[in-house]
Design a protein around this motif. Structure first.
Motif, PDB file in Angstrom:
ATOM      1  N   VAL A  73       0.684  -1.146   0.086  1.00  0.00           N
ATOM      2  CA  VAL A  73       0.030   0.108   0.071  1.00  0.00           C
ATOM      3  C   VAL A  73       0.901   1.054  -0.048  1.00  0.00           C
ATOM      4  O   VAL A  73       1.966   1.205   0.693  1.00  0.00           O
ATOM      5  N   LEU A  74       0.577   2.153  -0.804  1.00  0.00           N
ATOM      6  CA  LEU A  74       1.530   3.453  -1.045  1.00  0.00           C
ATOM      7  C   LEU A  74       0.728   4.590  -0.876  1.00  0.00           C
ATOM      8  O   LEU A  74      -0.499   4.497  -0.873  1.00  0.00           O
ATOM      9  N   PRO A  75       1.294   5.641  -0.290  1.00  0.00           N
ATOM     10  CA  PRO A  75       0.566   6.933  -0.180  1.00  0.00           C
ATOM     11  C   PRO A  75       0.280   7.479  -1.541  1.00  0.00           C
ATOM     12  O   PRO A  75       0.636   7.293  -2.471  1.00  0.00           O
ATOM     13  N   SER A  76      -1.053   8.186  -1.616  1.00  0.00           N
ATOM     14  CA  SER A  76      -1.670   8.487  -2.846  1.00  0.00           C
ATOM     15  C   SER A  76      -0.455   9.898  -3.216  1.00  0.00           C
ATOM     16  O   SER A  76      -0.160  10.591  -2.580  1.00  0.00           O
ATOM     17  N   THR A  77      -0.494   9.785  -4.663  1.00  0.00           N
ATOM     18  CA  THR A  77       0.240  10.896  -5.123  1.00  0.00           C
ATOM     19  C   THR A  77      -0.409  12.324  -5.751  1.00  0.00           C
ATOM     20  O   THR A  77      -0.056  12.950  -6.024  1.00  0.00           O
ATOM     21  N   SER A  78      -1.928  12.125  -5.119  1.00  0.00           N
ATOM     22  CA  SER A  78      -2.656  13.170  -5.420  1.00  0.00           C
ATOM     23  C   SER A  78      -2.167  14.428  -4.412  1.00  0.00           C
ATOM     24  O   SER A  78      -1.730  14.237  -3.557  1.00  0.00           O
ATOM     25  N   ALA A  79      -2.377  15.537  -5.159  1.00  0.00           N
ATOM     26  CA  ALA A  79      -1.974  16.650  -4.534  1.00  0.00           C
ATOM     27  C   ALA A  79      -2.826  17.148  -3.098  1.00  0.00           C
ATOM     28  O   ALA A  79      -2.636  17.713  -2.534  1.00  0.00           O
ATOM     29  N   ALA A  80      -3.972  16.429  -3.115  1.00  0.00           N
ATOM     30  CA  ALA A  80      -4.812  16.479  -1.790  1.00  0.00           C
ATOM     31  C   ALA A  80      -4.319  15.629  -0.636  1.00  0.00           C
ATOM     32  O   ALA A  80      -4.963  15.752   0.363  1.00  0.00           O
ATOM     33  N   ASN A  81      -3.215  14.880  -0.879  1.00  0.00           N
ATOM     34  CA  ASN A  81      -2.678  14.044  -0.103  1.00  0.00           C
ATOM     35  C   ASN A  81      -1.774  15.025   0.933  1.00  0.00           C
ATOM     36  O   ASN A  81      -0.575  15.343   0.559  1.00  0.00           O
ATOM     37  N   GLY A  82      -2.101  15.424   1.988  1.00  0.00           N
ATOM     38  CA  GLY A  82      -1.304  16.299   2.772  1.00  0.00           C
ATOM     39  C   GLY A  82      -0.294  15.616   3.745  1.00  0.00           C
ATOM     40  O   GLY A  82       0.400  16.315   4.265  1.00  0.00           O
ATOM     41  N   HIS A  83      -0.234  14.180   3.590  1.00  0.00           N
ATOM     42  CA  HIS A  83       0.976  13.607   4.214  1.00  0.00           C
ATOM     43  C   HIS A  83       1.991  12.994   3.116  1.00  0.00           C
ATOM     44  O   HIS A  83       2.699  12.219   3.539  1.00  0.00           O
ATOM     45  N   TRP A  84       2.076  13.793   1.993  1.00  0.00           N
ATOM     46  CA  TRP A  84       3.070  13.187   0.814  1.00  0.00           C
ATOM     47  C   TRP A  84       4.372  13.182   1.404  1.00  0.00           C
ATOM     48  O   TRP A  84       5.153  12.322   1.261  1.00  0.00           O
ATOM     49  N   THR A  85       4.674  14.419   2.063  1.00  0.00           N
ATOM     50  CA  THR A  85       6.152  14.787   2.173  1.00  0.00           C
ATOM     51  C   THR A  85       6.754  13.466   3.342  1.00  0.00           C
ATOM     52  O   THR A  85       7.823  13.071   3.190  1.00  0.00           O
ATOM     53  N   ARG A  86       5.692  13.182   4.212  1.00  0.00           N
ATOM     54  CA  ARG A  86       6.011  12.617   5.318  1.00  0.00           C
ATOM     55  C   ARG A  86       6.293  11.000   4.679  1.00  0.00           C
ATOM     56  O   ARG A  86       7.082   9.921   5.078  1.00  0.00           O
ATOM     57  N   ASP A  87       5.232  10.504   3.855  1.00  0.00           N
ATOM     58  CA  ASP A  87       4.855   9.099   3.298  1.00  0.00           C
ATOM     59  C   ASP A  87       5.610   8.647   2.159  1.00  0.00           C
ATOM     60  O   ASP A  87       5.713   7.358   1.824  1.00  0.00           O
ATOM     61  N   ARG A  88       5.976   9.563   1.217  1.00  0.00           N
ATOM     62  CA  ARG A  88       6.582   9.231  -0.023  1.00  0.00           C
ATOM     63  C   ARG A  88       7.693   8.324  -0.325  1.00  0.00           C
ATOM     64  O   ARG A  88       7.767   7.657  -1.338  1.00  0.00           O
ATOM     65  N   HIS A  89       8.142   8.203   1.065  1.00  0.00           N
ATOM     66  CA  HIS A  89       9.410   7.282   0.898  1.00  0.00           C
ATOM     67  C   HIS A  89       9.091   5.636   0.451  1.00  0.00           C
ATOM     68  O   HIS A  89       9.882   4.756   0.250  1.00  0.00           O
ATOM     69  N   HIS A  90       7.785   5.366   0.706  1.00  0.00           N
ATOM     70  CA  HIS A  90       7.271   4.004   0.481  1.00  0.00           C
ATOM     71  C   HIS A  90       7.148   3.890  -1.056  1.00  0.00           C
ATOM     72  O   HIS A  90       7.411   2.535  -1.100  1.00  0.00           O
ATOM     73  N   TRP A  91       7.310   4.800  -1.798  1.00  0.00           N
ATOM     74  CA  TRP A  91       7.558   4.549  -3.323  1.00  0.00           C
ATOM     75  C   TRP A  91       8.841   4.185  -3.570  1.00  0.00           C
ATOM     76  O   TRP A  91       9.239   3.384  -4.487  1.00  0.00           O
ATOM     77  N   TYR A  92       9.777   4.549  -2.900  1.00  0.00           N
ATOM     78  CA  TYR A  92      11.222   4.377  -3.157  1.00  0.00           C
ATOM     79  C   TYR A  92      11.365   2.913  -2.691  1.00  0.00           C
ATOM     80  O   TYR A  92      12.223   2.105  -3.303  1.00  0.00           O
ATOM     81  N   GLN A  93      10.725   2.539  -1.661  1.00  0.00           N
ATOM     82  CA  GLN A  93      10.915   1.324  -1.052  1.00  0.00           C
ATOM     83  C   GLN A  93      10.377  -0.011  -1.894  1.00  0.00           C
ATOM     84  O   GLN A  93      10.804  -0.633  -2.124  1.00  0.00           O
ATOM     85  N   LEU A  94       9.306   0.611  -2.611  1.00  0.00           N
ATOM     86  CA  LEU A  94       8.712  -0.364  -3.584  1.00  0.00           C
ATOM     87  C   LEU A  94       9.511  -0.483  -4.678  1.00  0.00           C
ATOM     88  O   LEU A  94       9.816  -1.727  -5.121  1.00  0.00           O
ATOM     89  N   ALA A  95      10.331   0.333  -5.189  1.00  0.00           N
ATOM     90  CA  ALA A  95      11.412   0.321  -6.081  1.00  0.00           C
ATOM     91  C   ALA A  95      12.425  -0.675  -5.777  1.00  0.00           C
ATOM     92  O   ALA A  95      12.882  -1.581  -6.492  1.00  0.00           O
ATOM     93  N   GLU A  96      13.016  -0.545  -4.528  1.00  0.00           N
ATOM     94  CA  GLU A  96      13.942  -1.339  -3.967  1.00  0.00           C
ATOM     95  C   GLU A  96      13.477  -2.924  -3.826  1.00  0.00           C
ATOM     96  O   GLU A  96      14.124  -3.814  -3.999  1.00  0.00           O
ATOM     97  N   LEU A  97      12.173  -2.972  -3.496  1.00  0.00           N
ATOM     98  CA  LEU A  97      11.608  -4.368  -3.406  1.00  0.00           C
ATOM     99  C   LEU A  97      11.658  -4.951  -4.754  1.00  0.00           C
ATOM    100  O   LEU A  97      11.918  -6.028  -4.746  1.00  0.00           O
ATOM    101  N   LEU A  98      11.347  -4.224  -5.722  1.00  0.00           N
ATOM    102  CA  LEU A  98      11.163  -4.705  -7.259  1.00  0.00           C
ATOM    103  C   LEU A  98      12.540  -5.336  -7.484  1.00  0.00           C
ATOM    104  O   LEU A  98      12.738  -6.386  -8.311  1.00  0.00           O
ATOM    105  N   THR A  99      13.614  -4.765  -6.979  1.00  0.00           N
ATOM    106  CA  THR A  99      14.926  -5.138  -7.592  1.00  0.00           C
ATOM    107  C   THR A  99      15.362  -6.373  -6.806  1.00  0.00           C
ATOM    108  O   THR A  99      15.976  -7.099  -7.199  1.00  0.00           O
ATOM    109  N   GLU A 100      14.708  -6.700  -5.676  1.00  0.00           N
ATOM    110  CA  GLU A 100      15.048  -7.585  -4.786  1.00  0.00           C
ATOM    111  C   GLU A 100      14.127  -9.030  -5.034  1.00  0.00           C
ATOM    112  O   GLU A 100      14.516  -9.935  -4.776  1.00  0.00           O
TER     113      GLU A 100
END
Length: 162
Positions: free
Chosen positions: A134-161
């Motif tokens: 589960v990833l944080p929404s990329t919508s501009a309406a997501n007020g927690h984007w800055t805090r939670d965006r690291h999950h998208w980078y973790q997904l990229a790492e998981l994919l390489t693993e």
């Protein structure tokens, strides 16, 4: 608007429903303030910045797209629970069997898993052989984007693993 699904995908991103602009234009994540394509590029999931009108090019990167609610469009708060086809989505994922199914918002993950306490990150539950996250929404309406965006980078790492 039809799903972007084929066999042997690395990731299928699943949202709740198309936004109003996406429904009007026939392009996923079409609103100019949505960070979806920029995030894919920044996380290294694509080697160039795509635009919504070229969403079909995501297949070259092993990326597919779908939504839980195929009958409505708009913000999550405007969607009815009757519009979500969990069984249909589940069957699609079993059929296409991507390596990872990534829900592009907490709402999508919570609706699919039927658990309002789900948080972002890799989930224990699989869909067939597909990992789920589960990833944080990329919508501009997501007020927690800055805090939670690291999950998208973790997904990229998981994919390489995997």
């Amino acid at each position: 608007m039809t799903d972007l699904l084929v066999h042997d995908l690395k990731i299928v991103f699943c949202g709740t429903a198309k936004g109003k602009l996406s429904a009007q234009t026939g392009s996923f994540y079409a609103h100019p303030s949505n960070r979806f394509y920029k995030t894919l590029f920044d996380a290294g999931l694509t080697d160039r910045m795509l635009i919504p009108e070229n969403f079909q090019h995501l297949l070259k990167y092993g990326i597919g797209l779908t939504d839980l609610n195929q009958t409505e469009s708009g913000m999550d708060r405007s969607l009815s629970l009757d519009g979500f086809d969990i069984a249909g989505f589940h069957q699609k994922m079993l059929t296409f069997s991507p390596k990872i199914v990534a829900f592009t918002s907490l709402k999508a993950g919570r609706v699919y898993f039927g658990n309002r306490h789900i948080s972002c990150g890799l989930q224990r539950q699989k869909i067939g052989t597909s990992l789920t996250c589960v990833l944080p929404s990329t919508s501009a309406a997501n007020g927690h984007w800055t805090r939670d965006r690291h999950h998208w980078y973790q997904l990229a790492e998981l994919l390489t693993e995997t």
